[in-house]
Design a protein around this motif. Structure first.
Motif, PDB file in Angstrom:
ATOM      1  N   VAL A  37       0.838  -1.210   0.000  1.00 14.00           N
ATOM      2  CA  VAL A  37       0.000   0.000   0.000  1.00 14.00           C
ATOM      3  C   VAL A  37       0.867   1.251   0.000  1.00 14.00           C
ATOM      4  CG1 VAL A  37      -1.716   1.303   1.332  1.00 14.00           C
ATOM      5  CG2 VAL A  37      -1.916  -1.185   1.126  1.00 14.00           C
ATOM      6  N   PHE A  38       1.959   1.233   0.757  1.00 10.41           N
ATOM      7  CA  PHE A  38       2.838   2.400   0.858  1.00 10.41           C
ATOM      8  C   PHE A  38       3.464   2.760  -0.495  1.00 10.41           C
ATOM      9  CE2 PHE A  38       7.187   4.026   1.699  1.00 10.41           C
ATOM     10  CZ  PHE A  38       6.837   5.238   2.270  1.00 10.41           C
ATOM     11  N   TYR A  39       3.995   1.756  -1.195  1.00 15.74           N
ATOM     12  CA  TYR A  39       4.645   2.034  -2.484  1.00 15.74           C
ATOM     13  C   TYR A  39       3.621   2.359  -3.569  1.00 15.74           C
ATOM     14  CZ  TYR A  39       9.226   0.728  -0.705  1.00 15.74           C
ATOM     15  OH  TYR A  39      10.406   0.699  -0.005  1.00 15.74           O
ATOM     16  N   CYS A  40       2.444   1.776  -3.494  1.00 21.30           N
ATOM     17  CA  CYS A  40       1.388   2.178  -4.436  1.00 21.30           C
ATOM     18  C   CYS A  40       1.009   3.638  -4.223  1.00 21.30           C
ATOM     19  CB  CYS A  40       0.163   1.276  -4.263  1.00 21.30           C
ATOM     20  SG  CYS A  40       0.368  -0.389  -4.919  1.00 21.30           S
ATOM     21  N   PHE A  41       0.980   4.058  -2.977  1.00 14.40           N
ATOM     22  CA  PHE A  41       0.692   5.462  -2.674  1.00 14.40           C
ATOM     23  C   PHE A  41       1.779   6.385  -3.234  1.00 14.40           C
ATOM     24  CE2 PHE A  41       1.372   9.077   0.211  1.00 14.40           C
ATOM     25  CZ  PHE A  41       0.161   9.735   0.055  1.00 14.40           C
ATOM     26  N   LEU A  42       3.044   5.998  -3.060  1.00 12.37           N
ATOM     27  CA  LEU A  42       4.150   6.800  -3.594  1.00 12.37           C
ATOM     28  C   LEU A  42       4.086   6.875  -5.118  1.00 12.37           C
ATOM     29  CD1 LEU A  42       7.238   5.730  -1.438  1.00 12.37           C
ATOM     30  CD2 LEU A  42       5.860   7.809  -1.243  1.00 12.37           C
ATOM     31  N   ALA A  43       3.785   5.729  -5.769  1.00 15.23           N
ATOM     32  CA  ALA A  43       3.688   5.731  -7.231  1.00 15.23           C
ATOM     33  C   ALA A  43       2.546   6.622  -7.700  1.00 15.23           C
ATOM     34  CB  ALA A  43       3.487   4.300  -7.741  1.00 15.23           C
ATOM     35  N   GLY A  44       1.423   6.574  -6.979  1.00 18.39           N
ATOM     36  CA  GLY A  44       0.300   7.438  -7.336  1.00 18.39           C
ATOM     37  C   GLY A  44       0.636   8.909  -7.175  1.00 18.39           C
ATOM     38  N   MET A  45       1.333   9.261  -6.088  1.00 20.37           N
ATOM     39  CA  MET A  45       1.738  10.652  -5.879  1.00 20.37           C
ATOM     40  C   MET A  45       2.695  11.114  -6.966  1.00 20.37           C
ATOM     41  SD  MET A  45       0.296  12.131  -3.326  1.00 20.37           S
ATOM     42  CE  MET A  45       1.449  13.469  -3.039  1.00 20.37           C
ATOM     43  N   PHE A  46       3.631  10.236  -7.371  1.00 22.11           N
ATOM     44  CA  PHE A  46       4.577  10.594  -8.431  1.00 22.11           C
ATOM     45  C   PHE A  46       3.843  10.808  -9.760  1.00 22.11           C
ATOM     46  CE2 PHE A  46       7.354   9.227 -11.939  1.00 22.11           C
ATOM     47  CZ  PHE A  46       8.386  10.139 -11.791  1.00 22.11           C
ATOM     48  N   ALA A  47       2.906   9.898 -10.081  1.00 18.17           N
ATOM     49  CA  ALA A  47       2.147  10.034 -11.321  1.00 18.17           C
ATOM     50  C   ALA A  47       1.311  11.313 -11.316  1.00 18.17           C
ATOM     51  CB  ALA A  47       1.259   8.806 -11.523  1.00 18.17           C
ATOM     52  N   LEU A  48       0.700  11.628 -10.177  1.00 19.47           N
ATOM     53  CA  LEU A  48      -0.101  12.855 -10.077  1.00 19.47           C
ATOM     54  C   LEU A  48       0.769  14.095 -10.250  1.00 19.47           C
ATOM     55  CD1 LEU A  48      -2.815  14.215  -9.437  1.00 19.47           C
ATOM     56  CD2 LEU A  48      -2.205  14.096  -7.006  1.00 19.47           C
ATOM     57  N   THR A  49       1.953  14.079  -9.645  1.00 21.55           N
ATOM     58  CA  THR A  49       2.872  15.216  -9.773  1.00 21.55           C
ATOM     59  C   THR A  49       3.309  15.411 -11.224  1.00 21.55           C
ATOM     60  OG1 THR A  49       3.694  14.805  -7.535  1.00 21.55           O
ATOM     61  CG2 THR A  49       5.039  16.197  -8.954  1.00 21.55           C
ATOM     62  N   LEU A  54       2.939  18.272 -16.446  1.00 21.42           N
ATOM     63  CA  LEU A  54       2.706  18.251 -17.888  1.00 21.42           C
ATOM     64  C   LEU A  54       1.603  19.208 -18.296  1.00 21.42           C
ATOM     65  CD1 LEU A  54       3.031  14.420 -18.615  1.00 21.42           C
ATOM     66  CD2 LEU A  54       4.651  16.213 -19.215  1.00 21.42           C
ATOM     67  N   LEU A  55       0.659  19.478 -17.402  1.00 24.25           N
ATOM     68  CA  LEU A  55      -0.405  20.430 -17.713  1.00 24.25           C
ATOM     69  C   LEU A  55       0.133  21.843 -17.888  1.00 24.25           C
ATOM     70  CD1 LEU A  55      -3.327  19.284 -15.353  1.00 24.25           C
ATOM     71  CD2 LEU A  55      -3.112  18.932 -17.824  1.00 24.25           C
ATOM     72  N   THR A  56       1.299  22.122 -17.298  1.00 23.77           N
ATOM     73  CA  THR A  56       1.878  23.462 -17.389  1.00 23.77           C
ATOM     74  C   THR A  56       2.704  23.659 -18.656  1.00 23.77           C
ATOM     75  OG1 THR A  56       3.902  22.859 -16.207  1.00 23.77           O
ATOM     76  CG2 THR A  56       2.008  23.519 -14.870  1.00 23.77           C
ATOM     77  N   LEU A  57       2.927  22.589 -19.423  1.00 29.01           N
ATOM     78  CA  LEU A  57       3.764  22.681 -20.615  1.00 29.01           C
ATOM     79  C   LEU A  57       2.919  22.984 -21.845  1.00 29.01           C
ATOM     80  CD1 LEU A  57       6.151  19.629 -20.054  1.00 29.01           C
ATOM     81  CD2 LEU A  57       6.508  22.010 -19.409  1.00 29.01           C
TER      82      LEU A  57
END
Length: 278
Positions: A37-49, A54-57
């Motif tokens: 659960v912890f690493y899935c959360f980190l991966a989700g946060m990285f993908a969201l970031t 990318l929205l700013t480009l």
């Protein structure tokens, strides 16, 4: 001598061991679940970031454009150390294949969709045009004896090899922001060989010029059919030049482009070695 345990005590100890094993495996399962659960959360946060970034480009305007560098100079065949025996096709076939492959996108069949632009003038995007920018036509035949059309060996079989030079792409921008490369003056290529007696060279197109109509470049997405202008240099070696490793330096002159920066030996110039063996 130790007395054997009573059956009741043996049963109790067996049950206690089973409970401990069960608790241990249960704890390991909880730990693994926690880390999952912890690493899935980190991966989700990285993908969201990354998604927010990318929205700013902008697909058509580079994000960082405070400085437009002078372009580097690139050589084809793709080697800074060219050595071959002019009497053995197998020794120079790799250079011929490299040149032929590179020039495929300059064939008339690929260039017929590009536009005939005005020589000597920048090809700027006009107001009201869409996001796609027209690309100027560069015909392979402009390279004359180094085009690979009349001489499929590019002069390598006769010991008078051709090399192609181009400048790296520096993208422009849209929305009224002119940030791309627009070389001033009349840029042309000049090559020198580091030896006492000069070597004669032929340049194609005429005088080895990079026509300004191929600038500025608007980026891969907006300028999808763009091809860089080329300058071909045919080195007219004589028998006296054979079996010697010669250093050739080519520079972009006649413009405001940098070609003497000691920190970057490829900025507006390039040096390569060539040796022709009989």
């Amino acid at each position: 001598m130790l007395e054997p345990l009573a059956p009741e005590k043996q049963t109790l100890m067996f049950r206690r061991e089973k409970i401990q094993q069960h608790q241990g495996s249960h704890n390991i399962t909880l730990i693994l679940l926690f880390y999952l659960v912890f690493y899935c959360f980190l991966a989700g946060m990285f993908a969201l970031t990354m998604w927010v970034m990318l929205l700013t480009l902008d697909d058509y305007v580079p994000k960082y454009r405070d400085r437009i560098p002078s372009p580097g100079l690139v050589i084809r065949p793709n080697s800074l150390d060219i050595s071959f025996n002019r009497s053995d096709p197998q020794k120079y076939s790799q250079y011929v294949r490299n040149l032929e492959s590179f020039l495929q996108r300059y064939n008339d069949t690929k260039q017929e969709g590009n536009a005939d632009c005005s020589p000597g003038e920048y090809t700027l995007r006009e107001e009201g045009e869409g996001m796609l920018q027209k690309a100027c036509r560069f015909r392979r035949a402009l390279l004359s004896f180094c085009s690979g059309l009349s001489d499929t060996n590019f002069g390598y079989h006769e010991g008078k090899p051709c090399v192609l030079l181009k400048m790296n792409r520096v993208p422009n921008g849209f929305h009224g922001k002119i940030i791309g490369l627009r070389p001033g003056g009349d840029p042309y290529v000049n090559c020198t060989v580091k030896k006492e007696n000069p070597i004669q060279m032929h340049y194609f197109p005429k005088e080895g010029r990079f026509d300004k109509m191929y600038f500025p470049y608007y980026g891969k997405k907006a300028h999808e059919n763009y091809v860089e202008p080329l300058v071909a240099v045919k080195l007219l070696f004589t028998k006296e030049d054979y079996n010697k490793e010669l250093a050739v330096e080519c520079k972009v002159n006649g413009s405001n482009l940098l070609n003497n920066d000691d920190r970057d030996k490829f900025l507006g110039r390039i040096t390569f070695r060539i040796k022709v063996v009989e």
